[in-house]
Write a protein that holds these residues in place. Structure first.
Motif, PDB file in Angstrom:
ATOM      1  N   TYR A 336       0.863  -1.196   0.000  1.00  0.00           N
ATOM      2  CA  TYR A 336       0.000   0.000   0.000  1.00  0.00           C
ATOM      3  C   TYR A 336       0.890   1.233   0.000  1.00  0.00           C
ATOM      4  CZ  TYR A 336       0.945  -1.371   4.821  1.00  0.00           C
ATOM      5  OH  TYR A 336       1.564  -1.813   5.958  1.00  0.00           O
ATOM      6  N   ASP A 337       0.288   2.370  -0.443  1.00  0.00           N
ATOM      7  CA  ASP A 337       1.061   3.605  -0.533  1.00  0.00           C
ATOM      8  C   ASP A 337       1.050   4.377   0.780  1.00  0.00           C
ATOM      9  OD1 ASP A 337       1.372   2.961  -3.180  1.00  0.00           O
ATOM     10  OD2 ASP A 337      -0.369   4.147  -3.827  1.00  0.00           O
ATOM     11  N   ASP A 341      -4.758   4.165   1.559  1.00  0.00           N
ATOM     12  CA  ASP A 341      -4.603   3.084   0.595  1.00  0.00           C
ATOM     13  C   ASP A 341      -4.570   1.724   1.313  1.00  0.00           C
ATOM     14  OD1 ASP A 341      -4.295   2.337  -2.143  1.00  0.00           O
ATOM     15  OD2 ASP A 341      -2.189   1.842  -1.714  1.00  0.00           O
ATOM     16  N   LYS A 344      -8.171   0.893   2.067  1.00  0.00           N
ATOM     17  CA  LYS A 344      -8.916   0.556   0.851  1.00  0.00           C
ATOM     18  C   LYS A 344      -8.533  -0.816   0.307  1.00  0.00           C
ATOM     19  CE  LYS A 344     -10.038   5.151  -0.899  1.00  0.00           C
ATOM     20  NZ  LYS A 344      -9.857   6.096  -2.017  1.00  0.00           N
ATOM     21  N   ARG A 345      -7.224  -1.097   0.300  1.00  0.00           N
ATOM     22  CA  ARG A 345      -6.797  -2.382  -0.242  1.00  0.00           C
ATOM     23  C   ARG A 345      -7.122  -3.530   0.713  1.00  0.00           C
ATOM     24  NH1 ARG A 345      -3.087  -2.149  -4.728  1.00  0.00           N
ATOM     25  NH2 ARG A 345      -2.707   0.019  -5.249  1.00  0.00           N
TER      26      ARG A 345
ATOM     27  N   HIS B  13     -14.845   5.552  -2.217  1.00  0.00           N
ATOM     28  CA  HIS B  13     -13.849   6.300  -1.438  1.00  0.00           C
ATOM     29  C   HIS B  13     -14.338   6.520  -0.009  1.00  0.00           C
ATOM     30  CE1 HIS B  13     -10.800   9.115  -0.198  1.00  0.00           C
ATOM     31  NE2 HIS B  13     -11.751  10.004   0.087  1.00  0.00           N
ATOM     32  N   ARG B  16     -14.056   3.537   1.962  1.00  0.00           N
ATOM     33  CA  ARG B  16     -12.670   3.050   2.027  1.00  0.00           C
ATOM     34  C   ARG B  16     -12.556   1.630   1.479  1.00  0.00           C
ATOM     35  NH1 ARG B  16     -12.476   7.789   2.775  1.00  0.00           N
ATOM     36  NH2 ARG B  16     -11.451   8.918   4.489  1.00  0.00           N
ATOM     37  N   ARG B  18     -11.356  -0.181  -2.148  1.00  0.00           N
ATOM     38  CA  ARG B  18     -10.754   0.043  -3.458  1.00  0.00           C
ATOM     39  C   ARG B  18     -11.628  -0.641  -4.518  1.00  0.00           C
ATOM     40  NH1 ARG B  18      -6.260  -2.283  -6.611  1.00  0.00           N
ATOM     41  NH2 ARG B  18      -5.210  -0.538  -7.648  1.00  0.00           N
TER      42      ARG B  18
END
Lengths: 486, 95
Positions: A336-337, A341, A344-345, B13, B16, B18
């Motif tokens: 992840y960044d 992120d 989200k991932r 978004h 949260r 992806r």
């Protein structure tokens, strides 16, 4: 040792009390049978024979010391949504694939206090979102009656395990029908109590204003014995009802003469498979022979149950499932960044498609500017549906209809069409929205030999009467005594 | 109701989660079907109806402002993807 794997909880309790069998013998019997049959059914996600046998031994020791408990030594299997200290608890999700519960849910604790021995953790739709068990990360559960068909959901493992004789009873949870529909699909008796009767503490939350724990068993009498153990006030659940304990077996023997059964015309329409209606009509004849009268009623707002539910349940789920962020527990993505992120991932990888869909719906309906049109409107519809029932109880004592419009379907039949899947819960959802108790009991088969369930919906806190109704039916019929040939 | 691809990206978004560009179309189609079902309830006149969240209309209990739970940090952190010295470790958020 020879033991009938389909013995009821009442029979098992009696055999233990008469010392005809020990808790260790019973635990071994069900564990052996599970080792043999579970690979074909996939009902259990986690077994821990060492823990099970040590619990069983400890209940045998208690008995030999003269200690008593209502269900001392009786085995039970739990849906994998209940936390049990030291047991892996996955909720059917990759997100919690390696999660080991750090404490025990109140319902499991109360059942252990009653002397019950945990056999294992049962497969389920991921985060209890599904009506067929096809959304489990651990693969679908097969219906023991016909392995090409679904066992129902979300408590599919709970139903399949009892139907196949891999446990004498099990726990489930019911947010929109997740106990009653699988009970119908697997020919069992299952009960969703009044909201607030069983503590939600330590049950992984899906939709907090709808979730309720309940039992699966062969009979209504067993459900009463199990509910006696499961129910009770818990200060750790903010919506737990603070009221004295009751004995849910107290009215089982009452005759049904004078019982008034309400038949909502909305539940007997064309949406039902003909074989389902036929079985329910035949069961109603049995009830009439037992002295009950039937009266047609109308629940005009009940048709809005499914839309209201698909606002309330996803909205509450999107909030509850925000805790799974890859930071404190559960799955974390490898690459992840930055922190957003990572969230989200981790969530994209850890949740399956149906769970993500519901979180997205819930996020949308709760987002700025949409609250009144969705969550508030759904809350108002809950009130209107509850008022329909209130009016119905002026002319009837219980409301009866089919549990689901069609019996167990084939794998894949609805998996690609969420709306089609959701409509399978058309009769069960209303009791979650209103918080009323509701149960399903076996009442026959359709033209293909598939099992049909009858739903009994009762007024708030009327579980003892509903169990009485189902028990009297079961004394007069033998649908509940039929078991799959496996 | 129709949802645009931008709507999906915005919700994803906020949630949260992806959603890759390849997935947007598929997600959009499924959600639109579900919202079609949900929108059935919009026609009902609910003016003046009190919303309900609990069948018995119970009010939330208050409890004494007292310490009742013991510190169980080590046990509770056992499931953390990354933890050290009592903290949960996450990517750097402050430069």
């Amino acid at each position: 040792m020879s033991w009938n794997a389909f013995a009821t909880v009442a029979e098992t309790k009696a055999a233990l009390e008469a010392k005809e069998v020990s808790a260790v013998d019973l635990a071994k019997h069900y564990l052996d049978r599970t080792a043999q049959l579970n690979p074909g059914l996939n009902a259990y996600i986690t077994l821990n024979p060492e823990k099970t046998l040590s619990e069983a031994l400890s209940t045998d020791n208690k008995r030999s010391k003269g200690e008593v408990a209502p269900l001392l030594g009786v085995p039970i299997a739990h849906k994998d949504i209940y936390l049990i200290d030291g047991w892996r608890t996955t909720c059917g999700s990759k997100m919690l694939e390696n999660f080991v519960a750090p404490y025990t849910s109140t319902v499991v604790k109360y059942m252990a206090d009653a002397g019950m021995v945990t056999l294992g953790k049962l497969n389920m739709d991921e985060f209890a979102m599904g009506s067929s068990n096809e959304t489990s990360f651990f693969g679908p559960v097969k219906n023991p009656w016909d392995t090409s068909r679904v066992p129902g959901g979300s408590s599919g493992g709970s139903a399949a395990a009892v139907a196949a004789g891999l446990a004498p009873a099990s726990t489930g949870t019911d947010t929109g029908g997740s106990i009653r529909q699988p009970a119908m699909f697997c020919n069992l008796t299952g009960l969703k109590p009044t909201y607030g009767i069983c503590s939600r503490y330590g049950i992984i939350a899906f939709a907090s204003s709808l979730d309720q724990a309940g039992p699966f068993a062969q009979t209504a009498e067993d459900c009463a014995l199990l509910l006696n153990a499961m129910a009770g006030f818990d200060p750790r659940d903010a919506t737990s009802l603070d009221r004295p304990k009751e004995d849910y077996t107290r009215d089982l023997a009452k005759p049904l003469k004078g019982l008034r059964i309400g038949l909502p015309k909305e539940f007997f329409g064309e949406g039902n498979e003909p074989g389902v209606l036929k079985a329910v009509e035949a069961a109603l004849d049995v009830y009439r022979k037992l002295g009950a009268t039937t009266v047609e009623i109308s629940l005009p707002n009940v048709k809005y149950s499914v839309p209201a539910y698909y606002v309330v349940a996803p909205a509450e789920a999107s909030s509850n499932l925000s805790r799974f962020d890859g930071a404190r527990f559960g799955h974390r993505a490898k690459d992840y960044d930055d922190i957003v992120d990572m969230y989200k991932r981790s969530r994209a990888e850890g949740f399956g498609a149906e769970v993500k869909r519901r979180i997205l719906i819930g996020t949308y309906v709760l987002s700025h500017g949409y609250y009144d049109a969705y969550y508030l409107q759904a809350g108002k519809l809950r009130r209107l549906i509850a008022e329909d029932f209130k009016k119905a109880y002026e002319v009837c004592d219980v409301v009866i209809g089919p549990t689901a419009p069609e019996p167990a379907f084939q794998f894949g039949a609805k998996a690609d069409d969420p709306v089609k899947m959701y409509l399978n819960d058309i009769y069960t959802i209303c009791a979650n929205l209103t918080g009323q108790p509701a149960m399903s009991h076996p009442c026959g088969v359709d033209e293909n030999g598939l099992h049909v369930g009858m739903q009994i919906i009762g007024n708030y806190l009327d579980e003892a009467r509903m169990l009485n109704v189902a028990h009297q039916y079961q004394l007069a019929t033998d649908w509940h005594k039929k078991h799959p040939n496996i | 109701m129709s949802l645009s691809a931008q709507d999906i990206e915005r919700i994803a978004h906020l949630a949260r989660i992806r959603v890759t560009p390849d997935e947007v179309g598929q997600v959009q189609a499924k959600l639109e079907g579900i919202f079609k079902l949900i929108d059935d309830m919009q026609s009902v006149n609910t003016k003046g109806v009190e919303p309900m969240s609990h069948g018995l209309d119970m009010v939330l209990r208050l409890r004494d402002d007292a310490v009742t739970e013991k510190n169980d940090r080590e046990n509770l952190q056992r499931n953390a993807p990354q933890a050290a010295e009592g903290y949960f470790l996450v990517p750097k958020v402050i430069e």
